[in-house]
Scaffold this motif. Structure first.
Motif, PDB file in Angstrom:
ATOM      1  N   ASP A  65       0.819  -1.213   0.000  1.00  0.00           N
ATOM      2  CA  ASP A  65       0.000   0.000   0.000  1.00  0.00           C
ATOM      3  C   ASP A  65       0.853   1.263   0.000  1.00  0.00           C
ATOM      4  N   LYS A  66       1.940   1.268   0.771  1.00  0.00           N
ATOM      5  CA  LYS A  66       2.812   2.434   0.830  1.00  0.00           C
ATOM      6  C   LYS A  66       3.444   2.705  -0.538  1.00  0.00           C
ATOM      7  N   THR A  67       3.842   1.622  -1.203  1.00  0.00           N
ATOM      8  CA  THR A  67       4.435   1.762  -2.531  1.00  0.00           C
ATOM      9  C   THR A  67       3.402   2.249  -3.540  1.00  0.00           C
ATOM     10  N   ARG A  68       2.190   1.700  -3.429  1.00  0.00           N
ATOM     11  CA  ARG A  68       1.119   2.110  -4.339  1.00  0.00           C
ATOM     12  C   ARG A  68       0.853   3.607  -4.225  1.00  0.00           C
ATOM     13  N   GLN A  69       0.847   4.100  -2.985  1.00  0.00           N
ATOM     14  CA  GLN A  69       0.585   5.518  -2.777  1.00  0.00           C
ATOM     15  C   GLN A  69       1.685   6.384  -3.383  1.00  0.00           C
ATOM     16  N   LYS A  70       2.941   5.927  -3.283  1.00  0.00           N
ATOM     17  CA  LYS A  70       4.048   6.678  -3.874  1.00  0.00           C
ATOM     18  C   LYS A  70       3.904   6.746  -5.391  1.00  0.00           C
ATOM     19  N   VAL A  71       3.493   5.625  -5.990  1.00  0.00           N
ATOM     20  CA  VAL A  71       3.314   5.598  -7.438  1.00  0.00           C
ATOM     21  C   VAL A  71       2.187   6.528  -7.859  1.00  0.00           C
ATOM     22  N   LEU A  72       1.066   6.442  -7.177  1.00  0.00           N
ATOM     23  CA  LEU A  72      -0.088   7.278  -7.527  1.00  0.00           C
ATOM     24  C   LEU A  72       0.213   8.756  -7.339  1.00  0.00           C
ATOM     25  N   LYS A  73       1.001   9.070  -6.322  1.00  0.00           N
ATOM     26  CA  LYS A  73       1.396  10.460  -6.104  1.00  0.00           C
ATOM     27  C   LYS A  73       2.268  10.950  -7.253  1.00  0.00           C
ATOM     28  N   ALA A  74       3.208  10.104  -7.695  1.00  0.00           N
ATOM     29  CA  ALA A  74       4.080  10.480  -8.810  1.00  0.00           C
ATOM     30  C   ALA A  74       3.271  10.658 -10.090  1.00  0.00           C
ATOM     31  N   VAL A  75       2.294   9.785 -10.306  1.00  0.00           N
ATOM     32  CA  VAL A  75       1.423   9.890 -11.477  1.00  0.00           C
ATOM     33  C   VAL A  75       0.691  11.232 -11.474  1.00  0.00           C
ATOM     34  N   GLU A  76       0.186  11.611 -10.307  1.00  0.00           N
ATOM     35  CA  GLU A  76      -0.558  12.873 -10.202  1.00  0.00           C
ATOM     36  C   GLU A  76       0.363  14.071 -10.407  1.00  0.00           C
ATOM     37  N   GLU A  77       1.541  14.036  -9.784  1.00  0.00           N
ATOM     38  CA  GLU A  77       2.467  15.164  -9.880  1.00  0.00           C
ATOM     39  C   GLU A  77       2.960  15.381 -11.308  1.00  0.00           C
ATOM     40  N   LEU A  78       3.124  14.293 -12.035  1.00  0.00           N
ATOM     41  CA  LEU A  78       3.653  14.378 -13.401  1.00  0.00           C
ATOM     42  C   LEU A  78       2.553  14.430 -14.468  1.00  0.00           C
ATOM     43  N   SER A  79       1.301  14.323 -14.027  1.00  0.00           N
ATOM     44  CA  SER A  79       0.166  14.289 -14.965  1.00  0.00           C
ATOM     45  C   SER A  79       0.360  13.188 -16.003  1.00  0.00           C
ATOM     46  N   PHE A  80       0.756  12.016 -15.504  1.00  0.00           N
ATOM     47  CA  PHE A  80       1.035  10.890 -16.382  1.00  0.00           C
ATOM     48  C   PHE A  80      -0.258  10.248 -16.852  1.00  0.00           C
ATOM     49  N   THR A  81      -0.360  10.017 -18.173  1.00  0.00           N
ATOM     50  CA  THR A  81      -1.507   9.330 -18.753  1.00  0.00           C
ATOM     51  C   THR A  81      -1.045   7.983 -19.283  1.00  0.00           C
ATOM     52  N   PRO A  82      -1.570   6.860 -18.754  1.00  0.00           N
ATOM     53  CA  PRO A  82      -1.143   5.541 -19.251  1.00  0.00           C
ATOM     54  C   PRO A  82      -1.368   5.437 -20.748  1.00  0.00           C
ATOM     55  N   SER A  83      -0.422   4.801 -21.411  1.00  0.00           N
ATOM     56  CA  SER A  83      -0.494   4.656 -22.863  1.00  0.00           C
ATOM     57  C   SER A  83      -1.616   3.711 -23.261  1.00  0.00           C
ATOM     58  N   ARG A  84      -1.949   3.756 -24.535  1.00  0.00           N
ATOM     59  CA  ARG A  84      -2.935   2.821 -25.076  1.00  0.00           C
ATOM     60  C   ARG A  84      -2.483   1.382 -24.863  1.00  0.00           C
ATOM     61  N   LEU A  85      -1.160   1.203 -24.866  1.00  0.00           N
ATOM     62  CA  LEU A  85      -0.616  -0.136 -24.651  1.00  0.00           C
ATOM     63  C   LEU A  85      -1.118  -0.724 -23.342  1.00  0.00           C
ATOM     64  N   GLY A  86      -0.962   0.026 -22.257  1.00  0.00           N
ATOM     65  CA  GLY A  86      -1.375  -0.494 -20.958  1.00  0.00           C
ATOM     66  C   GLY A  86      -2.866  -0.741 -20.878  1.00  0.00           C
ATOM     67  N   VAL A  87      -3.642   0.186 -21.438  1.00  0.00           N
ATOM     68  CA  VAL A  87      -5.097   0.031 -21.413  1.00  0.00           C
ATOM     69  C   VAL A  87      -5.520  -1.203 -22.200  1.00  0.00           C
ATOM     70  N   SER A  88      -4.954  -1.385 -23.385  1.00  0.00           N
ATOM     71  CA  SER A  88      -5.334  -2.516 -24.233  1.00  0.00           C
ATOM     72  C   SER A  88      -4.976  -3.842 -23.597  1.00  0.00           C
ATOM     73  N   LEU A  89      -3.811  -3.912 -22.976  1.00  0.00           N
ATOM     74  CA  LEU A  89      -3.406  -5.164 -22.339  1.00  0.00           C
ATOM     75  C   LEU A  89      -4.344  -5.519 -21.194  1.00  0.00           C
ATOM     76  N   ALA A  90      -4.868  -4.519 -20.522  1.00  0.00           N
ATOM     77  CA  ALA A  90      -5.782  -4.776 -19.397  1.00  0.00           C
ATOM     78  C   ALA A  90      -7.151  -5.229 -19.868  1.00  0.00           C
ATOM     79  N   GLU A  91      -7.508  -4.886 -21.100  1.00  0.00           N
ATOM     80  CA  GLU A  91      -8.861  -5.170 -21.572  1.00  0.00           C
ATOM     81  C   GLU A  91      -9.051  -6.600 -22.067  1.00  0.00           C
ATOM     82  N   GLY A  92      -7.990  -7.279 -22.468  1.00  0.00           N
ATOM     83  CA  GLY A  92      -8.157  -8.658 -22.931  1.00  0.00           C
ATOM     84  C   GLY A  92      -7.435  -8.925 -24.219  1.00  0.00           C
ATOM     85  N   ARG A  93      -7.768 -10.027 -24.876  1.00  0.00           N
ATOM     86  CA  ARG A  93      -7.039 -10.499 -26.038  1.00  0.00           C
ATOM     87  C   ARG A  93      -7.650 -10.031 -27.346  1.00  0.00           C
TER      88      ARG A  93
END
Length: 333
Positions: free
Chosen positions: A31-59
């Motif tokens: 949980d502590k690590t997850r929070q650090k990652v989410l904080k970094a995502v927010e600070e950098l305004s990071f948007t996950p690529s289509r790659l990550g989204v597509s891999l999560a959706e299935g085959r």
């Protein structure tokens, strides 16, 4: 400029694999690590690529394959073997050739988002993008390069075959050589071939660069080399197309092969067998290379990560013909 997963990982002080697992929810993250990652995502305004989204959706029931070039018999044979097996497995194939293309990174990432896994030839894809694809857990098979942690790799044997070829030529009295088609990248097939011949021949062989591994490039490089005062006695060519170009250059200059100049190739494409003189070469299983790649990728897709980080090497064979001045029957088994 687009924020990358590497910047998020650096800001959070974690690996890119941890960032990927956090954003996709695919593995255990404290949980502590997850929070650090989410904080970094927010600070950098990071948007996950289509790659990550597509891999999560299935085959997608599709495979991708990335080549530096689709011209020439070598790539054709590899692709035929690949498509034949992919079809048997019920998968469509999306092909990307990077030759002459701009924005290669974007094209590869877009392809990765539309397939279940990819086969990549050599070092066509930049290393940082390779790491990103592996971190995103996309099933990957690399052809004709050194092992890559987290992906499967597959190549034909080069160094030992090149050693056999060089020893064969030296054993029949040739004393000066050029290697036509010098290697471009560490760890690729041609660099292994150069390592094999240079270990045997030492200072008796010099590397000669060609702009590409094609008949035209082989012809241009050989024409310049053979016009020089210090013409080598034998040309060891990086592939058969380069060797066929060298044969054309020798003919234009009035040099008889093999009396004035020995020429050898690599691959054993059909034209090598029908050239005049027929070309001494190293036969590699090009179609089997593609077929094995398709099967290995399917194992990665259907069986999880068990097949990742495997490295398979297919056997090659010295084929002696008349272009090196030695009748095939003289070659010992």
């Amino acid at each position: 400029m687009e924020v990358t997963i590497y910047e998020v990982a650096q800001r959070a002080g974690v690996s890119i694999a941890t960032v990927s697992r956090t954003l996709r929810g695919t593995g255990p993250v404290a949980d502590k690590t997850r929070q650090k990652v989410l904080k970094a995502v927010e600070e950098l305004s990071f948007t996950p690529s289509r790659l990550g989204v597509s891999l999560a959706e299935g085959r997608h029931a599709a495979n991708g394959i990335v080549f530096p070039n689709l011209a020439g018999p070598y790539y054709t044979e590899v692709l035929l073997g690949y498509e034949e097996v992919a079809s048997e497995l019920g998968r469509s194939v999306l092909i990307l050739s990077t030759k002459g293309r701009s924005q290669v990174r974007d094209l590869v990432k877009d392809l990765a988002g539309r397939v279940d896994g990819m086969v990549v030839f050599g070092q066509t894809v930049p290393e940082d993008l390779v790491a990103e694809l592996i971190a995103a857990e996309l099933p990957l098979v690399f052809l004709s390069r050194d092992p890559v942690p987290g992906a499967a790799t597959l190549r034909s044997e080069n160094t030992a075959a090149a050693t056999r070829l060089a020893e064969h030529l030296r054993g029949h009295g040739y004393d000066s050589y050029a290697f036509l088609g010098a290697p471009y990248a560490v760890g690729d097939d041609v660099s292994e071939r150069w390592a094999g011949v240079s270990a045997v021949l030492g200072s008796a062989i010099e590397p000669v660069l060609t702009t590409e591994y094609t008949v035209e490039s082989g012809y241009a490089a050989a024409l310049e080399l053979l016009r020089s005062r210090h013409r080598p006695r034998a040309l060891i060519c990086s592939d058969d197309e380069v060797a066929l170009g060298a044969l054309l250059a020798a003919e234009e200059l009035g040099l008889a092969v093999p009396d004035d100049l020995a020429v050898t190739g690599w691959d054993d494409i059909m034209a090598a067998r029908h050239a005049r003189p027929a070309l001494t070469t190293i036969r590699q299983p090009m179609r089997e290379l593609g077929a094995r790649a398709a099967r290995t990728l399917d194992e990665l897709i259907t069986g999880g990560r068990a097949a990742a980080s495997t490295h398979h090497v297919l056997s090659t064979e010295l084929v002696v013909r008349s272009s090196c001045g030695v009748h095939p029957l003289e070659e010992s088994p």
